[in-house]
Design a protein around this motif. Sequence first.
Motif, PDB file in Angstrom:
ATOM      1  N   MET A  47       0.815  -1.211   0.000  1.00 58.50           N
ATOM      2  CA  MET A  47       0.000   0.000   0.000  1.00 58.50           C
ATOM      3  C   MET A  47       0.848   1.260   0.000  1.00 58.50           C
ATOM      4  SD  MET A  47      -3.227  -0.725   2.534  1.00 58.50           S
ATOM      5  CE  MET A  47      -4.619  -1.698   1.965  1.00 58.50           C
ATOM      6  N   LEU A  48       1.969   1.216   0.699  1.00 59.13           N
ATOM      7  CA  LEU A  48       2.807   2.404   0.860  1.00 59.13           C
ATOM      8  C   LEU A  48       3.616   2.750  -0.377  1.00 59.13           C
ATOM      9  CD1 LEU A  48       3.993   1.743   4.507  1.00 59.13           C
ATOM     10  CD2 LEU A  48       2.750   3.776   3.747  1.00 59.13           C
ATOM     11  N   GLN A  49       3.718   1.832  -1.323  1.00 61.29           N
ATOM     12  CA  GLN A  49       4.444   2.149  -2.549  1.00 61.29           C
ATOM     13  C   GLN A  49       3.749   3.292  -3.285  1.00 61.29           C
ATOM     14  OE1 GLN A  49       4.597  -1.931  -4.293  1.00 61.29           O
ATOM     15  NE2 GLN A  49       6.785  -1.581  -4.403  1.00 61.29           N
ATOM     16  N   GLN A  50       4.466   4.382  -3.493  1.00 56.84           N
ATOM     17  CA  GLN A  50       3.980   5.541  -4.244  1.00 56.84           C
ATOM     18  C   GLN A  50       2.727   6.174  -3.612  1.00 56.84           C
ATOM     19  OE1 GLN A  50       3.943   3.253  -8.057  1.00 56.84           O
ATOM     20  NE2 GLN A  50       5.258   4.885  -8.813  1.00 56.84           N
ATOM     21  N   THR A  51       2.566   5.987  -2.299  1.00 55.83           N
ATOM     22  CA  THR A  51       1.414   6.537  -1.590  1.00 55.83           C
ATOM     23  C   THR A  51       1.883   7.030  -0.227  1.00 55.83           C
ATOM     24  OG1 THR A  51       0.040   4.850  -2.664  1.00 55.83           O
ATOM     25  CG2 THR A  51      -0.962   6.080  -0.871  1.00 55.83           C
ATOM     26  N   THR A  52       1.292   8.105   0.273  1.00 58.06           N
ATOM     27  CA  THR A  52       1.707   8.660   1.551  1.00 58.06           C
ATOM     28  C   THR A  52       1.182   7.830   2.716  1.00 58.06           C
ATOM     29  OG1 THR A  52      -0.238  10.093   1.776  1.00 58.06           O
ATOM     30  CG2 THR A  52       1.653  10.982   0.554  1.00 58.06           C
ATOM     31  N   VAL A  53       1.886   7.936   3.842  1.00 60.06           N
ATOM     32  CA  VAL A  53       1.475   7.225   5.049  1.00 60.06           C
ATOM     33  C   VAL A  53       0.078   7.662   5.484  1.00 60.06           C
ATOM     34  CG1 VAL A  53       1.933   7.019   7.523  1.00 60.06           C
ATOM     35  CG2 VAL A  53       3.794   6.717   5.887  1.00 60.06           C
ATOM     36  N   ALA A  54      -0.172   8.965   5.453  1.00 61.42           N
ATOM     37  CA  ALA A  54      -1.468   9.470   5.891  1.00 61.42           C
ATOM     38  C   ALA A  54      -2.611   8.888   5.073  1.00 61.42           C
ATOM     39  CB  ALA A  54      -1.487  10.996   5.806  1.00 61.42           C
ATOM     40  N   ALA A  55      -2.385   8.721   3.775  1.00 64.14           N
ATOM     41  CA  ALA A  55      -3.428   8.156   2.917  1.00 64.14           C
ATOM     42  C   ALA A  55      -3.639   6.671   3.192  1.00 64.14           C
ATOM     43  CB  ALA A  55      -3.068   8.370   1.452  1.00 64.14           C
ATOM     44  N   VAL A  56      -2.571   5.965   3.550  1.00 63.32           N
ATOM     45  CA  VAL A  56      -2.642   4.508   3.694  1.00 63.32           C
ATOM     46  C   VAL A  56      -3.322   4.073   4.989  1.00 63.32           C
ATOM     47  CG1 VAL A  56      -1.211   2.444   4.075  1.00 63.32           C
ATOM     48  CG2 VAL A  56      -0.715   3.981   2.157  1.00 63.32           C
ATOM     49  N   VAL A  57      -3.149   4.823   6.071  1.00 58.01           N
ATOM     50  CA  VAL A  57      -3.624   4.376   7.391  1.00 58.01           C
ATOM     51  C   VAL A  57      -5.077   3.898   7.374  1.00 58.01           C
ATOM     52  CG1 VAL A  57      -4.160   5.125   9.738  1.00 58.01           C
ATOM     53  CG2 VAL A  57      -1.929   5.636   8.744  1.00 58.01           C
ATOM     54  N   PRO A  58      -6.058   4.686   6.889  1.00 57.99           N
ATOM     55  CA  PRO A  58      -7.442   4.192   6.922  1.00 57.99           C
ATOM     56  C   PRO A  58      -7.670   3.005   5.992  1.00 57.99           C
ATOM     57  CG  PRO A  58      -7.308   6.295   5.753  1.00 57.99           C
ATOM     58  CD  PRO A  58      -5.986   6.073   6.395  1.00 57.99           C
ATOM     59  N   TYR A  59      -6.983   2.985   4.850  1.00 60.77           N
ATOM     60  CA  TYR A  59      -7.135   1.858   3.929  1.00 60.77           C
ATOM     61  C   TYR A  59      -6.608   0.568   4.560  1.00 60.77           C
ATOM     62  CZ  TYR A  59      -8.530   4.722  -0.058  1.00 60.77           C
ATOM     63  OH  TYR A  59      -9.213   5.546  -0.918  1.00 60.77           O
ATOM     64  N   PHE A  60      -5.466   0.658   5.218  1.00 60.95           N
ATOM     65  CA  PHE A  60      -4.884  -0.525   5.849  1.00 60.95           C
ATOM     66  C   PHE A  60      -5.836  -1.124   6.868  1.00 60.95           C
ATOM     67  CE2 PHE A  60      -2.416  -2.475   9.285  1.00 60.95           C
ATOM     68  CZ  PHE A  60      -1.671  -3.406   8.583  1.00 60.95           C
ATOM     69  N   SER A  61      -6.415  -0.269   7.699  1.00 57.99           N
ATOM     70  CA  SER A  61      -7.315  -0.769   8.736  1.00 57.99           C
ATOM     71  C   SER A  61      -8.544  -1.433   8.136  1.00 57.99           C
ATOM     72  CB  SER A  61      -7.733   0.389   9.653  1.00 57.99           C
ATOM     73  OG  SER A  61      -6.596   0.953  10.293  1.00 57.99           O
ATOM     74  N   ARG A  62      -9.131  -0.826   7.109  1.00 48.73           N
ATOM     75  CA  ARG A  62     -10.311  -1.420   6.464  1.00 48.73           C
ATOM     76  C   ARG A  62      -9.956  -2.722   5.754  1.00 48.73           C
ATOM     77  NH1 ARG A  62     -11.539   4.135   5.159  1.00 48.73           N
ATOM     78  NH2 ARG A  62     -10.580   3.873   3.105  1.00 48.73           N
ATOM     79  N   PHE A  63      -8.804  -2.740   5.092  1.00 48.62           N
ATOM     80  CA  PHE A  63      -8.383  -3.923   4.341  1.00 48.62           C
ATOM     81  C   PHE A  63      -8.143  -5.095   5.283  1.00 48.62           C
ATOM     82  CE2 PHE A  63      -5.742  -6.463   1.508  1.00 48.62           C
ATOM     83  CZ  PHE A  63      -6.280  -6.208   0.262  1.00 48.62           C
ATOM     84  N   LEU A  64      -7.465  -4.841   6.402  1.00 46.71           N
ATOM     85  CA  LEU A  64      -7.197  -5.929   7.357  1.00 46.71           C
ATOM     86  C   LEU A  64      -8.465  -6.386   8.065  1.00 46.71           C
ATOM     87  CD1 LEU A  64      -4.487  -7.352   8.177  1.00 46.71           C
ATOM     88  CD2 LEU A  64      -4.266  -5.373   6.670  1.00 46.71           C
ATOM     89  N   ALA A  65      -9.421  -5.477   8.237  1.00 44.02           N
ATOM     90  CA  ALA A  65     -10.693  -5.890   8.831  1.00 44.02           C
ATOM     91  C   ALA A  65     -11.440  -6.831   7.896  1.00 44.02           C
ATOM     92  CB  ALA A  65     -11.546  -4.664   9.141  1.00 44.02           C
ATOM     93  N   ALA A  66     -11.363  -6.565   6.588  1.00 38.41           N
ATOM     94  CA  ALA A  66     -12.047  -7.418   5.614  1.00 38.41           C
ATOM     95  C   ALA A  66     -11.279  -8.696   5.331  1.00 38.41           C
ATOM     96  CB  ALA A  66     -12.256  -6.636   4.316  1.00 38.41           C
ATOM     97  N   PHE A  67      -9.952  -8.592   5.297  1.00 38.54           N
ATOM     98  CA  PHE A  67      -9.095  -9.739   4.955  1.00 38.54           C
ATOM     99  C   PHE A  67      -8.009  -9.875   6.023  1.00 38.54           C
ATOM    100  CE2 PHE A  67     -10.047  -7.535   0.790  1.00 38.54           C
ATOM    101  CZ  PHE A  67     -11.172  -8.288   0.506  1.00 38.54           C
ATOM    102  N   PRO A  68      -8.333 -10.431   7.180  1.00 37.12           N
ATOM    103  CA  PRO A  68      -7.371 -10.462   8.293  1.00 37.12           C
ATOM    104  C   PRO A  68      -6.211 -11.430   8.108  1.00 37.12           C
ATOM    105  CG  PRO A  68      -9.399 -11.615   8.877  1.00 37.12           C
ATOM    106  CD  PRO A  68      -9.650 -10.948   7.557  1.00 37.12           C
ATOM    107  N   THR A  69      -6.329 -12.357   7.166  1.00 39.50           N
ATOM    108  CA  THR A  69      -5.262 -13.334   6.930  1.00 39.50           C
ATOM    109  C   THR A  69      -5.033 -13.479   5.438  1.00 39.50           C
ATOM    110  OG1 THR A  69      -6.754 -15.236   6.754  1.00 39.50           O
ATOM    111  CG2 THR A  69      -5.994 -14.617   8.981  1.00 39.50           C
ATOM    112  N   VAL A  70      -3.917 -14.084   5.100  1.00 42.82           N
ATOM    113  CA  VAL A  70      -3.627 -14.321   3.689  1.00 42.82           C
ATOM    114  C   VAL A  70      -4.657 -15.251   3.072  1.00 42.82           C
ATOM    115  CG1 VAL A  70      -2.077 -16.283   4.090  1.00 42.82           C
ATOM    116  CG2 VAL A  70      -1.769 -14.850   2.052  1.00 42.82           C
ATOM    117  N   HIS A  71      -5.202 -16.164   3.873  1.00 45.56           N
ATOM    118  CA  HIS A  71      -6.222 -17.082   3.358  1.00 45.56           C
ATOM    119  C   HIS A  71      -7.518 -16.337   3.059  1.00 45.56           C
ATOM    120  CE1 HIS A  71      -3.892 -20.752   3.990  1.00 45.56           C
ATOM    121  NE2 HIS A  71      -3.480 -20.214   5.124  1.00 45.56           N
ATOM    122  N   ALA A  72      -7.855 -15.370   3.885  1.00 46.09           N
ATOM    123  CA  ALA A  72      -9.058 -14.572   3.633  1.00 46.09           C
ATOM    124  C   ALA A  72      -8.905 -13.757   2.359  1.00 46.09           C
ATOM    125  CB  ALA A  72      -9.334 -13.646   4.819  1.00 46.09           C
TER     126      ALA A  72
END
Length: 367
Positions: A47-72
């Motif tokens: 996510m952080l590639q070519q993207t700012t930390v501030a922009a990534v923080v909310p996306y990371f949290s939502r993404f991990l909530a939806a897909f908490p594991t590699v299997h998910a």
Amino acid sequence: MTNDAVAYHFGMAPLAPLLLPWFDAHHRPLPWRTSRDPYRVWVSEVMLQQTTVAAVVPYFSRFLAAFPTVHALAAADEQHVLKLWEGLGYYRRARHLHAAAKALAASHPDALPDDPAVWADLPGVGRYILGAVLSQAFGRKLPIVEANSLRVLARVFGYRGDPREGAGKAWVWQAAEEVLPDERVGDFNQALMELGALVCSPSKPRCGECPLAAVCVANRDGLQDQIPPPKKAKEVVAVREVGVVVWDGPTLLLCRRPADADRWQNLWEVPHAEAGEGESDEAAAVRVVRELTGLRVKVGEVLTVVKHGVTRFAITLSVLGATRAAGRFRAGFYAEAKWVTPAELAGFPVSSPQRKLLTRLTEPRLF
């Protein structure tokens, strides 16, 4: 600067004893730093590639909530993955992440591997992702180079060439490897990036707060504004496009780009394309819909104008309303199409300019 000079400089003043205490005291409490789980590290670094930390923080949290594991993530539908990625841009990263998750879930069902050869074969995993994941999650002695660490290393060593390309790119990767400590490699790599983000900024670096100031050549010689040299400016090309919101009763036409499109693969959009030189918006709208979808339409007025940039292109997209006059959708340029109501638009993954456009469709003044 020779390789011997690199080794000699840091043989005299190793970076880790200076940098790691600073990192321990000053690093930002980012959500992906709460665990060294390789899956979390991997997702955050992509996510952080070519993207700012501030922009990534909310996306990371939502993404991990939806897909908490590699299997998910591996079991997810790609459209769901793209929807959660919407707005981050560079959607190829999401598709590669999804494809790599499928491969890892199948080949290593019990745990993500501490094996550079396995990671190197995954889609979307280059030298940076390889080093970032394996150094942070497993302590592998592997370097990373991105915009912030590149700037720090170039200034500390006083490298006067361009470390972004050619011989300079090879130099900075070797420098990043030379300075790695034997322990806390992942923290050290993080510290280099954090120093570049918080202190060693592109302009007006705060050298008085830098733990490496005493060993920094750029600081010693007053070269902070010259190292690294400015990026070469790219010529900006103006492009005029026409998009068409095609209505059939209460529904509008939404089309999915193919998997092999030049950009925005598998994302949805209203039909749009570049207008010809001297071609009116109205004539371009009729042509674009016919060529891309096979439909014939009656074109109305311009609804809105969306301006955005893609690489070196500055695009002005004039969006016209239209009604379906004849014909049926024909797959070709687009992989598929659906007739949807405005209320259904939010459920489709689209590019940022298309989301801006589609959001405006809910404004009553447009109709």
